[in-house]
Enzyme design. Structure first.
Site, mmCIF file in Angstrom:
data_model
loop_
_atom_site.group_PDB
_atom_site.id
_atom_site.type_symbol
_atom_site.label_atom_id
_atom_site.label_comp_id
_atom_site.label_asym_id
_atom_site.label_seq_id
_atom_site.Cartn_x
_atom_site.Cartn_y
_atom_site.Cartn_z
ATOM 1 N N HIS A 1 38.322 39.663 37.994
ATOM 2 C CA HIS A 1 39.260 39.345 36.766
ATOM 3 C C HIS A 1 40.328 39.330 36.768
ATOM 4 O O HIS A 1 40.792 38.343 36.200
ATOM 5 C CB HIS A 1 39.206 41.016 36.731
ATOM 6 N N GLU A 2 41.570 39.285 37.250
ATOM 7 C CA GLU A 2 42.389 38.792 37.696
ATOM 8 C C GLU A 2 42.404 37.295 37.729
ATOM 9 O O GLU A 2 42.877 36.218 37.366
ATOM 10 C CB GLU A 2 43.328 38.448 38.827
ATOM 11 N N HIS B 1 41.158 35.909 34.545
ATOM 12 C CA HIS B 1 43.453 35.292 33.202
ATOM 13 C C HIS B 1 43.466 34.250 33.927
ATOM 14 O O HIS B 1 44.250 33.756 33.437
ATOM 15 C CB HIS B 1 43.913 36.835 34.002
ATOM 16 N N GLU C 1 41.828 39.100 27.727
ATOM 17 C CA GLU C 1 41.530 39.970 28.204
ATOM 18 C C GLU C 1 40.171 39.029 28.406
ATOM 19 O O GLU C 1 39.211 39.847 28.970
ATOM 20 C CB GLU C 1 41.673 41.492 27.629
#
Lengths: 500, 500
Positions: free
Chosen positions: B264-265, B268, B294
């Protein structure tokens, strides 16, 4: 007066916030920043530095300081307020002379110079650093001219790090100790040599770290207000009240580099951790000068950490950690080994007896460069020649010679002398502490460092930067900075180790 | 015009330097800062935030933006310059309305509130957080009033994170998908359940990390411009061009939390690493909005990282790393396990099918608080009631209920909706990407992520923040943000897993 003082403190707090933020950015740059971040980080540091300089040198700040100086006569001259005004006035007088453009110019020159230095040292090629060092030198000469007239071109530089000290004082001190240090080294060279082979074995990093943490904790370092990280070059940094960190490096094939650097940086950090909170966010928050700071790092590293009583306490513990490497080595042999005297090429690895010679050499060369007596291009030859004459060995290449230290690439001229002065002050303080704490050695032999830390706290740390270095030393020892105690210390210690 | 643009860029660069410096301080605060440093760090962040706000909202900045706006008609409306002027004008209009005193007030309120929240959550005692939440709410209501008249009190808040979006749009989108998500969940509940026991075994941290690094590297994350550290709550941060870091956490007794948060990170960070250098030090440098951001984190976490082809490639490798834990588990069983649907208490651990319900719940409660329909003191009961109605379970305590998220304590109201919008956008983009890259699944099954990254780079990352979120989605997909693709995605994926 209180209103003006509060107004000044508001400005100082903002300037300090900017400076501490720069320190966080600097710490990260050395400890964790990925290589891709270098350019942006340089820009961020440039902006923070410029805003800090602009904030402190604003006319408003000057007017407040001037108004407060006029009223300061009513204050106790040793009070925090009187000292704050005095220190601010001194800093303001200095910084106002430096145009903002020169601040930015220095950032640009040294940013390029420090990158070039890394490459030059890696390839041992002085020619790659030479044009950058010439720019640094030129900037530094112009900087010194901002403070003309002066007694000596080096005075304005030294004054950045040792407020109130003159080049002539430092030269006189060094001239006094040089022959005695040279003589001690030659007597050691003629004596039976110490064997330090047991220090050159494999010492795994994790176990070095665990043992180091134990000693650092015993010294009284507060881990809730600090931490220890790995960097290429060890340092200590103060990131604001309650956050004083150290950084270290490891050599798994040699025992000394990690532990003694860790104790050295811990000494700096103990000093900063001891400065009280009510001085925070002012120029009084921190050590008084680099020499006094270095006296603390060297005290905890050498006078404590390389002493016999220290190892009486810690050696059995160390033998358990490194049973295979040190199980058969007596504490006496170990103590002698970590104190082995031998002329060596690298300053940061030098023993206590030869260390100051490295410093004197740099000071003399720096001054000669500034005076134009040695051209930058001739520095490698001048370095090697002087090195041979002082230490009896010649660097095999410039990486181990003139290129070894990072300081000039950062524009830090006027800085080196403080390392040797710190050694001298550490011994001056030690003689006073031994009188104040007659059982000091016994305490250290029991691993009790609290009385020593408490003495330093009361006599040095609690004052922050209120006193100039000579004043600080005089208040404690009754005399100015001088080399007598250090020479006595060296002769006693190495006389015993080498049966001189 | 160029001279004025350069002048504006100089100001923007300084503001950006201050903001990135704050990000470094914030990263350190979460990753490494010792507890003692908290107070000073808060002061430093306050000073940097105030100087940034003052710099951007200075009259000089406004005059430059106004002058540039008048001349911007000559520019290509999609050019960097035209977009920069437009974005600066929008930000200036917003920020100029916020008095500096309110900026400082918010810093103080949220500094206390976030500390109080930590204690309240640890003790599961909402009463300790209540007075702080009341202050945050009061500040937020006053903040919204600065932008009156508005269609909805929530609009000015949402606009901070999703420029140009209206509360009514978000509510309409959510109203459209809520019944379909609820229906899917009830069909799953009636189906044969998935066994995920194999994920609840001991997975040593070091091995999780090594596997995660392998996946992150395969995704195309540039380690020369980033790094991975441990924090309590995972996040991604951009510390200036060339330095985009992620942080993660580990649960050694459950496989999912580390890996999927890391992916997830990374999503980003890939976005931020893809924004080109010529946009650096301007407000165009970074993602376009939180929802678009997101969409990227969820795309790399879920549409890639929780997909069948992904595990066709990586599962044999994972089985080697965790041979004892997963040696006997088939890839199909593993794939179903990591996608298990089950109503759960904690948002950040929710599966893809239930996740959006957590968000809708928060959005509705936030709006009700802002409108004064629910008093802060009644929030725990309101939370539990709505949780039961949406997810069929009731939190056993407030720590696992209304106190679970940090956002309100930071003053982040108007933020939650962006999480659900990101999910929707990720699916909208995915349908377009599948058409552009017909072999997308085949590439992923071979561990080839470069074509996908390149598509995202060309269509999204390279534009930085030039386009508002609705415009960005419309340019790529031909329609505005809506839930159709996401519902199709959920129905397809979980229909297959649960044989619906």
């Amino acid at each position: 007066m209180q209103a003006k003082l509060d107004e000044l403190k508001t400005i100082l707090a903002e300037v300090d916030d900017l400076d501490r933020a720069s320190s966080v950015l600097g710490w990260d740059q050395e400890a964790y920043m990925p290589p891709g971040g270098a350019e942006a980080r340089g820009q961020q540091l440039g902006t923070l530095g410029r805003l800090s300089h602009e904030g402190f040198t604003a006319k408003e700040t000057g007017a407040l300081i001037e108004a407060l100086q006029k009223q300061a006569g009513d204050l106790d001259p040793d009070s925090d307020e009187a000292r704050l005004i005095k220190v601010c006035a001194r800093l303001y007088e200095r910084q106002i002379k430096v145009p903002g453009a020169m601040v930015v110019e220095k950032a640009e020159i040294t940013s390029a110079a420090s990158q070039a230095w890394q490459g030059a040292r890696a390839e041992s090629d002085f020619s790659k650093f030479q044009p950058h060092l010439e720019k640094v030198l030129d900037w530094t000469q112009r900087f010194a001219e901002l403070f003309a007239p002066y007694d000596h071109v080096y005075d304005p530089l030294l004054d950045s790090y040792e407020p109130g000290m003159k080049t002539a004082d430092v030269q006189a001190i060094f001239d006094g100790i040089r022959p005695q240090q040279v003589e001690l080294i030659s007597r050691v060279a003629a004596a039976e040599q110490v064997d330090d082979a047991m220090l050159h074995q494999h010492f795994p990093e994790a176990e070095q770290l665990a043992f180091g943490e134990e000693v650092i904790s015993a010294y009284g370092y507060d881990w809730d207000r600090g931490r220890q990280d790995k960097t290429t070059h060890p340092f200590s940094t103060n990131l604001g009240y309650g956050d004083q960190r150290i950084t270290v490096r490891y050599d798994e094939e040699f025992f000394n580099p990690y532990l003694f650097a860790a104790l050295h940086e811990t000494g700096h950090a103990l000093y900063e951790q001891g400065v009280p909170k009510h001085l925070a966010r002012t120029p009084l928050y921190g050590g008084t000068s680099l020499a006094i700071h270095e006296s603390q790092s060297r005290l905890w590293e050498n006078l404590v950490g390389r002493s016999e009583p220290f190892w009486q306490h810690f050696y059995p513990r160390l033998q358990k950690v490194f049973a295979q490497q040190l199980g058969d080595v007596t504490v006496d042999d170990f103590y002698k080994a970590i104190n082995k005297v031998a002329p060596s090429l690298i300053r940061v690895e030098a023993d206590e007896a030869t260390y100051n010679l490295h410093i004197m050499l740099r000071l003399e060369l720096e001054i000669a460069m500034l005076e134009g007596e040695i051209a930058v291009k001739d520095m490698p030859a001048a370095w090697n020649e002087r090195f041979e004459s002082y230490l009896g060995i010649t660097p095999p290449d410039d990486a181990k010679g003139v290129l070894q230290d990072v300081h000039w690439s950062f524009g830090l001229m006027g800085y080196f002398a403080t390392y040797a002065l710190g050694n001298l002050v550490s011994a001056q303080l030690w003689e006073v502490i031994q009188q104040a704490l007659p059982d000091l050695e016994g305490q250290i032999a029991k691993g009790e460092f609290a009385p020593l830390l408490e003495w330093l706290q009361q006599n040095i740390y609690q004052h922050g930067a209120k006193f100039e270095p000579q004043e600080m030393v005089a208040r404690i020892t009754g005399s100015k900075i001088n080399g007598d105690a250090y020479i006595r210390y060296l002769n006693d210690k190495f006389g015993a180790i080498y049966n001189l």
